[in-house]
Scaffold this motif. Structure first.
Motif, PDB file in Angstrom:
ATOM      1  N   GLY A 158      19.394  16.534  -5.525  1.00 40.31           N
ATOM      2  CA  GLY A 158      17.972  16.336  -5.279  1.00 40.31           C
ATOM      3  C   GLY A 158      17.640  14.980  -4.696  1.00 40.31           C
ATOM      4  N   THR A 159      16.437  14.515  -4.961  1.00 40.85           N
ATOM      5  CA  THR A 159      15.927  13.254  -4.427  1.00 40.85           C
ATOM      6  C   THR A 159      15.452  12.366  -5.565  1.00 40.85           C
ATOM      7  OG1 THR A 159      15.213  14.315  -2.378  1.00 40.85           O
ATOM      8  CG2 THR A 159      14.217  12.192  -2.910  1.00 40.85           C
ATOM      9  N   VAL A 160      15.926  11.117  -5.579  1.00 39.14           N
ATOM     10  CA  VAL A 160      15.474  10.137  -6.558  1.00 39.14           C
ATOM     11  C   VAL A 160      14.277   9.393  -5.975  1.00 39.14           C
ATOM     12  CG1 VAL A 160      16.058   8.052  -7.851  1.00 39.14           C
ATOM     13  CG2 VAL A 160      17.756   9.860  -7.572  1.00 39.14           C
ATOM     14  N   ARG A 161      13.147   9.459  -6.669  1.00 36.80           N
ATOM     15  CA  ARG A 161      11.943   8.748  -6.227  1.00 36.80           C
ATOM     16  C   ARG A 161      11.915   7.378  -6.919  1.00 36.80           C
ATOM     17  NH1 ARG A 161       7.767  12.478  -4.256  1.00 36.80           N
ATOM     18  NH2 ARG A 161       8.762  14.510  -3.990  1.00 36.80           N
ATOM     19  N   GLU A 178      12.382  12.952 -24.463  1.00 36.29           N
ATOM     20  CA  GLU A 178      13.421  12.506 -23.548  1.00 36.29           C
ATOM     21  C   GLU A 178      12.828  11.802 -22.327  1.00 36.29           C
ATOM     22  OE1 GLU A 178      16.696  12.717 -23.979  1.00 36.29           O
ATOM     23  OE2 GLU A 178      16.412  13.620 -25.955  1.00 36.29           O
ATOM     24  N   VAL A 179      13.553  10.812 -21.835  1.00 38.28           N
ATOM     25  CA  VAL A 179      13.163  10.173 -20.577  1.00 38.28           C
ATOM     26  C   VAL A 179      13.377  11.195 -19.455  1.00 38.28           C
ATOM     27  CG1 VAL A 179      13.615   8.290 -18.977  1.00 38.28           C
ATOM     28  CG2 VAL A 179      13.853   7.919 -21.436  1.00 38.28           C
ATOM     29  N   PRO A 180      12.372  11.457 -18.633  1.00 41.13           N
ATOM     30  CA  PRO A 180      12.519  12.467 -17.580  1.00 41.13           C
ATOM     31  C   PRO A 180      13.614  12.091 -16.586  1.00 41.13           C
ATOM     32  CG  PRO A 180      10.221  11.843 -17.870  1.00 41.13           C
ATOM     33  CD  PRO A 180      11.032  10.872 -18.649  1.00 41.13           C
ATOM     34  N   SER A 181      14.235  13.080 -16.003  1.00 43.75           N
ATOM     35  CA  SER A 181      15.239  12.842 -14.977  1.00 43.75           C
ATOM     36  C   SER A 181      14.570  12.256 -13.734  1.00 43.75           C
ATOM     37  CB  SER A 181      15.931  14.148 -14.606  1.00 43.75           C
ATOM     38  OG  SER A 181      16.708  13.975 -13.424  1.00 43.75           O
ATOM     39  N   PRO A 182      15.180  11.233 -13.124  1.00 47.05           N
ATOM     40  CA  PRO A 182      14.607  10.678 -11.887  1.00 47.05           C
ATOM     41  C   PRO A 182      14.648  11.670 -10.728  1.00 47.05           C
ATOM     42  CG  PRO A 182      16.768   9.734 -12.330  1.00 47.05           C
ATOM     43  CD  PRO A 182      16.384  10.514 -13.546  1.00 47.05           C
ATOM     44  N   LEU A 183      15.386  12.766 -10.895  1.00 46.84           N
ATOM     45  CA  LEU A 183      15.446  13.796  -9.859  1.00 46.84           C
ATOM     46  C   LEU A 183      14.276  14.781  -9.965  1.00 46.84           C
ATOM     47  CD1 LEU A 183      19.259  14.645  -9.984  1.00 46.84           C
ATOM     48  CD2 LEU A 183      18.069  13.286  -8.259  1.00 46.84           C
ATOM     49  N   SER A 184      13.542  14.715 -11.076  1.00 51.29           N
ATOM     50  CA  SER A 184      12.446  15.656 -11.283  1.00 51.29           C
ATOM     51  C   SER A 184      11.258  15.314 -10.392  1.00 51.29           C
ATOM     52  CB  SER A 184      12.006  15.638 -12.751  1.00 51.29           C
ATOM     53  OG  SER A 184      13.082  15.938 -13.621  1.00 51.29           O
ATOM     54  N   ARG A 232       0.823  -1.198   0.000  1.00 52.66           N
ATOM     55  CA  ARG A 232       0.000   0.000   0.000  1.00 52.66           C
ATOM     56  C   ARG A 232       0.866   1.261   0.000  1.00 52.66           C
ATOM     57  NH1 ARG A 232      -2.868  -3.073  -1.569  1.00 52.66           N
ATOM     58  NH2 ARG A 232      -4.862  -3.887  -0.802  1.00 52.66           N
ATOM     59  N   ASN A 233       0.774   2.015  -1.099  1.00 56.35           N
ATOM     60  CA  ASN A 233       1.416   3.328  -1.221  1.00 56.35           C
ATOM     61  C   ASN A 233       2.890   3.279  -0.802  1.00 56.35           C
ATOM     62  OD1 ASN A 233       1.251   6.068  -1.970  1.00 56.35           O
ATOM     63  ND2 ASN A 233       0.955   6.714   0.148  1.00 56.35           N
ATOM     64  N   LEU A 234       3.606   2.283  -1.282  1.00 53.61           N
ATOM     65  CA  LEU A 234       5.004   2.085  -0.897  1.00 53.61           C
ATOM     66  C   LEU A 234       5.907   3.082  -1.628  1.00 53.61           C
ATOM     67  CD1 LEU A 234       6.542   0.107   0.977  1.00 53.61           C
ATOM     68  CD2 LEU A 234       7.151  -1.183  -1.067  1.00 53.61           C
ATOM     69  N   CYS A 235       6.793   3.719  -0.867  1.00 51.42           N
ATOM     70  CA  CYS A 235       7.719   4.708  -1.428  1.00 51.42           C
ATOM     71  C   CYS A 235       9.133   4.428  -0.941  1.00 51.42           C
ATOM     72  CB  CYS A 235       7.336   6.127  -0.999  1.00 51.42           C
ATOM     73  SG  CYS A 235       5.700   6.676  -1.534  1.00 51.42           S
ATOM     74  N   ARG A 236      10.103   4.688  -1.831  1.00 52.03           N
ATOM     75  CA  ARG A 236      11.502   4.674  -1.433  1.00 52.03           C
ATOM     76  C   ARG A 236      12.218   5.789  -2.174  1.00 52.03           C
ATOM     77  NH1 ARG A 236      15.661   5.473   0.961  1.00 52.03           N
ATOM     78  NH2 ARG A 236      17.064   3.833   1.721  1.00 52.03           N
ATOM     79  N   TYR A 237      12.665   6.768  -1.402  1.00 47.73           N
ATOM     80  CA  TYR A 237      13.370   7.915  -1.957  1.00 47.73           C
ATOM     81  C   TYR A 237      14.838   7.859  -1.537  1.00 47.73           C
ATOM     82  CZ  TYR A 237       8.577   9.739  -2.372  1.00 47.73           C
ATOM     83  OH  TYR A 237       7.246   9.901  -2.659  1.00 47.73           O
ATOM     84  N   PHE A 238      15.717   8.283  -2.440  1.00 47.38           N
ATOM     85  CA  PHE A 238      17.140   8.339  -2.153  1.00 47.38           C
ATOM     86  C   PHE A 238      17.611   9.784  -2.311  1.00 47.38           C
ATOM     87  CE2 PHE A 238      16.420   4.020  -3.689  1.00 47.38           C
ATOM     88  CZ  PHE A 238      17.094   3.254  -2.753  1.00 47.38           C
ATOM     89  N   ASP A 239      18.207  10.323  -1.277  1.00 50.01           N
ATOM     90  CA  ASP A 239      18.776  11.668  -1.355  1.00 50.01           C
ATOM     91  C   ASP A 239      20.157  11.589  -1.988  1.00 50.01           C
ATOM     92  OD1 ASP A 239      16.603  12.932  -0.128  1.00 50.01           O
ATOM     93  OD2 ASP A 239      17.362  12.476   1.877  1.00 50.01           O
ATOM     94  N   VAL A 240      20.355  12.331  -3.061  1.00 50.28           N
ATOM     95  CA  VAL A 240      21.625  12.365  -3.777  1.00 50.28           C
ATOM     96  C   VAL A 240      21.991  13.820  -4.040  1.00 50.28           C
ATOM     97  CG1 VAL A 240      21.241  10.125  -4.873  1.00 50.28           C
ATOM     98  CG2 VAL A 240      20.487  12.214  -6.023  1.00 50.28           C
ATOM     99  N   ASP A 241      23.209  14.023  -4.505  1.00 50.21           N
ATOM    100  CA  ASP A 241      23.622  15.381  -4.866  1.00 50.21           C
ATOM    101  C   ASP A 241      22.721  15.899  -5.982  1.00 50.21           C
ATOM    102  OD1 ASP A 241      25.657  15.251  -3.052  1.00 50.21           O
ATOM    103  OD2 ASP A 241      27.192  14.673  -4.522  1.00 50.21           O
TER     104      ASP A 241
END
Length: 319
Positions: free
Chosen positions: A20-23, A269-275, A9-18
């Motif tokens: 921004g944040t990768v969702r 273009e494939v969107p940036s994962p940081l967007s 249910r509504n599972l999220c994993r975000y990674f903080d990188v230089d």
């Protein structure tokens, strides 16, 4: 009514990188029925493997719920967590990297039983040997090291390690992608035979559409961390509703080489994962995209009134 072995249910994993944040996983929800196979497909980098690892807590999710047998797996700790882990196992993509090169394969299987306090050493030996024999090995294989086996044999050992604790759910992360085609067929058929005899459920993560169609009862399509379509296997292949699913299926080789299929070419273009995507994550590449697609996020809804087949699209394809 079919029992739900897993509810995400509504599972999220975000990674903080230089920068921004990768969702990597962004609000994914789905169910897996007991004894069934849920195929998870999508291009490389869409978040499939991260999702599988989050479900097993090999990577801790940022938020959301993983309901296993009616309990929130993410809230378990200590002994409760260890007991629950025995019911959820994983088969990894690279069989060689997932085995200890300094440990005989029989000891690898027995170690899992020892960690969970199952039986005496003699009983663990018997259980491990019996499982290897049922998976097509000989007794002498029990005492060999991983480097003495072929790629297909190593993957069978990986499956044996997952099965040794008699789990109710196995996450198969690209279990055949590193193998030759003929060996792939052997492993896939072995997985089906094991499911028939044990009733285990699979989350089958892959980018191979022909294999996922063969093994899966239900399919979910991921794109850039989100689930964009899901439904029964033949619904997805025969009456797909999302433009990304159409493009994904058109890229696969047809079963009959004499039959021509229309290839869908995606522009943009494939969107940036940081967007941070305010609207649909596929809007920049979608041939059907309109202004609404860039302004609002579509939720998974039924394109034809069916409660089973759902797509996250404001303008789904009609068949």
């Amino acid at each position: 009514m079919t029992e739900k072995i897993l509810q995400v249910r509504n599972l999220c994993r975000y990674f903080d990188v230089d920068g921004g944040t990768v969702r990597a996983v962004d609000g994914v929800s789905f169910d897996i029925d007991a004894g069934s196979t849920y195929g998870l497909v999508g291009e490389s980098g869409c978040g499939k493997s991260t999702l599988g690892r989050c479900i097993l807590r090999l990577i801790e999710p940022t938020s959301g719920q993983v309901i296993y047998e009616g309990r929130d797996f993410l809230k378990l700790k200590g002994k409760e967590l260890r007991r629950a882990r025995s019911g959820m196992q994983m088969v990894f993509q690279d069989p060689a990297m997932s085995l200890d090169p300094k440990m005989r394969v029989g000891e690898t299987l027995m170690e899992a039983l020892a960690i969970h306090g199952t039986g005496t050493r003699e009983e663990r030996f018997g259980t491990a040997l019996d499982l290897m024999l049922r998976l097509g090995f000989q007794k002498e294989h029990f005492f060999r090291f991983p480097h003495q086996f072929s790629g297909g044999q190593k993957q069978r050992i990986g499956l044996a390690r997952a099965l040794i604790l008699r789990p109710k759910l196995i996450v198969c992360d690209e279990p055949v992608s590193a193998l030759d085609v003929s060996v792939q067929a052997q492993i896939v058929n072995l997985l089906r035979d094991v499911q028939k005899s044990t009733g285990v459920a699979y989350l089958f993560i892959t980018h191979n559409l022909s294999i996922v169609r063969y093994v899966s009862d239900w399919i979910g399509v991921m794109y850039l961390g989100r689930l964009v379509e899901e439904g029964p296997t033949e619904e997805i292949f025969g009456r797909y509703a999302h433009p990304y699913t159409e493009a994904l299926l058109s890229a696969a080789a047809p079963p009959d080489p004499h039959v021509r299929t229309r290839r869908v070419t995606l522009n943009g273009e494939v969107p940036s994962p940081l967007s941070v995507h305010k609207g649909c994550v596929f809007a920049s590449r979608c041939p059907r995209a309109q202004e609404q697609c860039t302004m609002a996020r579509p939720e998974l809804t039924s394109p034809d009134g069916s409660l089973l087949h759902r797509a996250a699209c404001f303008y789904p394809l009609k068949h």
